[in-house]
Every structure is written in structure tokens, then in C-alpha cells.
Design a protein around this motif. Structure first.
Motif, PDB file in Angstrom:
ATOM      1  N   ARG A  39      -1.336  -5.970   1.687  1.00  0.00           N
ATOM      2  CA  ARG A  39      -1.370  -4.756   1.130  1.00  0.00           C
ATOM      3  C   ARG A  39      -1.677  -3.013   1.125  1.00  0.00           C
ATOM      4  O   ARG A  39      -1.667  -2.729   1.180  1.00  0.00           O
ATOM      5  CB  ARG A  39      -1.741  -5.050  -0.042  1.00  0.00           C
ATOM      6  CG  ARG A  39      -0.675  -5.611  -1.156  1.00  0.00           C
ATOM      7  CD  ARG A  39       1.031  -5.956  -0.909  1.00  0.00           C
ATOM      8  NE  ARG A  39       1.796  -6.968  -1.560  1.00  0.00           N
ATOM      9  CZ  ARG A  39       2.739  -7.192  -0.774  1.00  0.00           C
ATOM     10  NH1 ARG A  39       3.391  -6.183  -0.437  1.00  0.00           N
ATOM     11  NH2 ARG A  39       3.591  -8.020  -1.660  1.00  0.00           N
ATOM     12  N   THR A  40      -2.952  -3.930   1.487  1.00  0.00           N
ATOM     13  CA  THR A  40      -4.103  -1.966   1.252  1.00  0.00           C
ATOM     14  C   THR A  40      -4.124  -1.813   3.044  1.00  0.00           C
ATOM     15  O   THR A  40      -4.074  -0.227   2.477  1.00  0.00           O
ATOM     16  CB  THR A  40      -5.680  -2.296   1.354  1.00  0.00           C
ATOM     17  OG1 THR A  40      -5.937  -3.213   2.358  1.00  0.00           O
ATOM     18  CG2 THR A  40      -5.836  -3.271  -0.043  1.00  0.00           C
ATOM     19  N   GLN A 186       4.376  -1.264  -4.674  1.00  0.00           N
ATOM     20  CA  GLN A 186       3.284  -1.208  -3.837  1.00  0.00           C
ATOM     21  C   GLN A 186       2.078  -0.775  -3.699  1.00  0.00           C
ATOM     22  O   GLN A 186       1.171  -1.412  -3.386  1.00  0.00           O
ATOM     23  CB  GLN A 186       3.781  -0.617  -2.218  1.00  0.00           C
ATOM     24  CG  GLN A 186       3.032  -0.608  -1.415  1.00  0.00           C
ATOM     25  CD  GLN A 186       3.287  -0.038   0.271  1.00  0.00           C
ATOM     26  OE1 GLN A 186       4.503   0.220   0.412  1.00  0.00           O
ATOM     27  NE2 GLN A 186       2.989   0.888   0.487  1.00  0.00           N
ATOM     28  N   GLU A 187       1.794  -0.041  -4.906  1.00  0.00           N
ATOM     29  CA  GLU A 187       0.960   0.779  -5.011  1.00  0.00           C
ATOM     30  C   GLU A 187       0.198   0.114  -5.754  1.00  0.00           C
ATOM     31  O   GLU A 187      -0.961  -0.252  -6.595  1.00  0.00           O
ATOM     32  CB  GLU A 187       1.275   2.345  -5.700  1.00  0.00           C
ATOM     33  CG  GLU A 187       1.071   3.414  -5.008  1.00  0.00           C
ATOM     34  CD  GLU A 187       0.135   3.460  -3.864  1.00  0.00           C
ATOM     35  OE1 GLU A 187      -0.957   3.735  -4.239  1.00  0.00           O
ATOM     36  OE2 GLU A 187       0.205   3.182  -2.010  1.00  0.00           O
ATOM     37  N   ARG A 190      -1.186  -2.298  -4.229  1.00  0.00           N
ATOM     38  CA  ARG A 190      -2.586  -1.667  -3.324  1.00  0.00           C
ATOM     39  C   ARG A 190      -4.193  -1.554  -4.772  1.00  0.00           C
ATOM     40  O   ARG A 190      -4.721  -1.879  -4.465  1.00  0.00           O
ATOM     41  CB  ARG A 190      -2.102  -0.407  -3.076  1.00  0.00           C
ATOM     42  CG  ARG A 190      -3.326  -0.387  -1.930  1.00  0.00           C
ATOM     43  CD  ARG A 190      -3.454   0.942  -1.265  1.00  0.00           C
ATOM     44  NE  ARG A 190      -2.767   2.419  -2.543  1.00  0.00           N
ATOM     45  CZ  ARG A 190      -3.926   2.600  -3.332  1.00  0.00           C
ATOM     46  NH1 ARG A 190      -4.979   2.888  -2.527  1.00  0.00           N
ATOM     47  NH2 ARG A 190      -3.470   3.643  -4.034  1.00  0.00           N
TER      48      ARG A 190
END
Length: 195
Positions: A39-40, A186-187, A190
């Protein structure tokens, strides 16, 4: 920071996760295995615009407009607490700005008491959403994006009729809405990984 502080343009425009200063701060405060997750390292990719130069894309979009036109003038109810209701204060007609004689649809107009009921229903539903995991929320956003992606031409066709948008602009607006859903999903994941 900005140009006025004589910050290097490349530094200002760098992807935040790629900034060496941010990486060193993150590495100092987090276990390395969390930083190494997929993810990162993921980068966001925009929903592509429709290639209207292709005949099939034009035909498919035109078919979506024909399909939307078959539903012109339809009445759309309120939905309060998951139940359909007619508006106690009547309806509002939405007109095609390119042809003001064409009624796109009629939308139920909520009364004050119906608005209060909707607020109460939202408050009742909120604890479940608040208590949902980040993964559940992100999955919900991605599911919404997938539905919009499947129905992209249909949604764009409605925007063309209701807002008078040219095809390309309507397509871009729907693509941007898909982008918002994907990006925030996504954020959220993250941020969870680095917090």
C-alpha cells in the motif's frame, strides 16, 4: 512551502511519499515492515478518459444517451432510511439546459419533517459506519468506483442531458468521481499503515 521561499521546484513537485525528508521521518518513527507494505508503495492512477476517436466508444456513448432518453420525465422519489417516499412538498422538474422544453426528470421535494427524518436516519446509521474498519470503508469506496466504472457511459449520458455537458466533459467528470473514490480508498489504507 512555496516558490517564494526558494524551495527547489523538483522538491515542491515530488510525490510526497518519495520525499527523502518524509521517508527519514517515517523510518525514524515506524517499524520498517510497515513501510515495506504494498500500500505504501502504490501510486495512484487516474481513470482514463474515453477515446472518442474510436467508433465503438462513440457508438456505445450514443447508445447510453438513447437509453437515458427513454427514461426522460421519470419521477425519482426520496429515499429516507432505505425506504422510498414521495415528496410531501411536491416535485422539482429538472430541465435539459440545451432544450428547456425537455424534462429530464422530476425529483421529489422533501418537506421540513422529511428532511428531519432523513437527518435522524443518517444519525442512526452513522455509528455503524464510524465503527467500520478502514478496510471496510475503503472496500465500500472501491465497490462504488467499480459500479461507476461499469456504468460510466450511462452516468455521463445523464450529465450530458441534465447539465448540457459535451460528451468529453461529462466523461471527464465521471472519471474524476471514480478517481476520488479510488484515491480516498487508497489514501485511507496508506494512512492506516503509517499511523
Amino acid at each position: 512551502q512555496g516558490f517564494i521561499e526558494d524551495v527547489n521546484v523538483d522538491q515542491l513537485l515530488a510525490v510526497p511519499a518519495a520525499s527523502s525528508e518524509l521517508k527519514s521521518v517515517a523510518q525514524a518513527s515506524l517499524p520498517v515492515k510497515k513501510l515495506a507494505t504494498a500500500r505504501t508503495a502504490a501510486y495512484f492512477h487516474n481513470e482514463p478518459d474515453t477515446a472518442f476517436l474510436a467508433e465503438k466508444e462513440r457508438d456505445d456513448f450514443n447508445a447510453a444517451i438513447v437509453g437515458a432518453r427513454r427514461q426522460l420525465g421519470k419521477s425519482w422519489p426520496l429515499i429516507i432510511g432505505g425506504k422510498e417516499e414521495s415528496g410531501q412538498d411536491g416535485t422539482i422538474s429538472s430541465l435539459n439546459p440545451s432544450n428547456t422544453c425537455e424534462v429530464v426528470g422530476k425529483v421529489a421535494m422533501a418537506s421540513i419533517s422529511q428532511a428531519d427524518q432523513a437527518i435522524a436516519a443518517a444519525r442512526k446509521a452513522f455509528p455503524a459506519w464510524r465503527g467500520a474498519s478502514v478496510k471496510t470503508r475503503a472496500d465500500t469506496l472501491r465497490k462504488a468506483a467499480a459500479i461507476m466504472r461499469r456504468r460510466k457511459f450511462e452516468l455521463s449520458a445523464w450529465e450530458t442531458l441534465e447539465a448540457g455537458k459535451p460528451w468529453r466533459e461529462a466523461d471527464g467528470d465521471v472519471a474524476e468521481a471514480i478517481d476520488f473514490l479510488e484515491y480516498y480508498a487508497q489514501e485511507a489504507e496508506r494512512i492506516l499503515v503509517i499511523s
